[in-house]
Scaffold this active site. Structure first.
Site, PDB file in Angstrom:
ATOM      1  CE1 TYR A 191      -3.297   0.746   6.474  1.00 46.75           C
ATOM      2  CE2 TYR A 191      -4.602  -1.200   5.940  1.00 46.75           C
ATOM      3  CZ  TYR A 191      -4.266   0.126   5.708  1.00 46.75           C
ATOM      4  OH  TYR A 191      -4.916   0.826   4.731  1.00 46.75           O
ATOM      5  N   GLY A 194      -9.877   1.977  -1.551  1.00 49.10           N
ATOM      6  CA  GLY A 194      -8.776   2.255  -0.634  1.00 49.10           C
ATOM      7  C   GLY A 194      -7.789   1.106  -0.643  1.00 49.10           C
ATOM      8  CB  CYS A 195      -5.855  -0.486   2.069  1.00 48.22           C
ATOM      9  SG  CYS A 195      -4.829  -1.937   2.366  1.00 48.22           S
ATOM     10  CG  PHE A 196      -4.532  -3.476  -3.179  1.00 49.13           C
ATOM     11  CD1 PHE A 196      -3.633  -3.687  -2.146  1.00 49.13           C
ATOM     12  CD2 PHE A 196      -4.019  -3.148  -4.424  1.00 49.13           C
ATOM     13  CE1 PHE A 196      -2.266  -3.600  -2.338  1.00 49.13           C
ATOM     14  CE2 PHE A 196      -2.652  -3.055  -4.637  1.00 49.13           C
ATOM     15  CZ  PHE A 196      -1.764  -3.280  -3.594  1.00 49.13           C
TER      16      PHE A 196
END
Length: 222
Positions: free
Chosen positions: A199, A41-43
């Site tokens: 986030y 997912g989000c690195f």
């Protein structure tokens, strides 16, 4: 004898200085580093997690698995490149094993989700483990099977052949700890580090990982 010692002292001192300089210029050679490439997912989040692990020297955010050379973040997230948001984890195998890192990785994601990760949807946010040879493949597949047994649910995270890794744009590296101010974010003017924390919480990553893995989740809440 005393005169001989007095004469020899400067020479001995010179040799000692030279040896000292050689030690500084040529320090003891560290053991070889290895690399584990994964998509979770989000690195930003994967980088933040694994840079905390003892034995990991560096984690680099980037793109891999696709067909476009030198892709940009916009291209990858827009879709169509085939690339995943991924990271390269550089580690010292004398301090932390590939097996342990894979164990931690699989319990830091939702490996049951084939459509992305948490609030991030789309092909670029899917999970994967990338391997460079049969030995790495056998280990990765064994770790996936163990995680599937522990979870009691089907794991869809694939084990894929390693492809060229493209380092992401500079501002993505160490985003989670950057104190650089960003004026235009969904949270208003803030630092990248603060934006990252908001986030991560808003995306529900840690909540979902804790729901799936409970106390086995190595990073949830960090």
């Amino acid at each position: 004898m005393r005169e001989w010692i007095n004469i020899a002292k400067p020479a001995i001192l010179s040799v000692a200085i030279v040896l000292g300089l050689l030690v500084e210029v040529h320090p003891a050679h560290a053991g070889p580093k290895e690399t584990l490439t994964v998509a979770g997912g989000c690195f930003w989040c994967v980088e933040a997690d694994f840079e905390k692990v003892p034995g990991v020297s560096e984690v680099v955010s980037g793109y891999t698995g696709g067909k476009v050379d030198n892709p940009t973040y916009k291209q990858v997230t827009r879709g169509g490149t085939g690339h995943y948001e991924a990271v390269e984890i550089m580690f010292d195998p004398a301090k932390v094993s590939r097996e342990k890192l894979l164990h931690m990785f699989l319990r830091s994601i939702d490996p049951t989700d084939a459509g992305g990760q948490f609030c991030d949807r789309g092909a670029s946010y899917r999970t994967a483990i990338f391997v460079g040879n049969e030995k790495e493949r056998d280990l990765a597949e064994r770790m996936v099977a163990e995680a599937e047994e522990d979870l009691g649910r089907e794991i869809v995270t694939p084990v894929l052949p390693k492809k060229k890794f493209y380092k992401a744009e500079k501002y993505h590296q160490d985003y989670y700890k950057s104190e650089e101010v960003v004026l235009f974010t969904r949270f208003g003017p803030t630092t990248r580090a603060k934006s990252y924390k908001k986030y991560r919480k808003g995306c529900g990553r840690d909540a979902r990982v804790r729901q799936l893995w409970g106390n086995a989740a190595p990073f949830a809440g960090s």
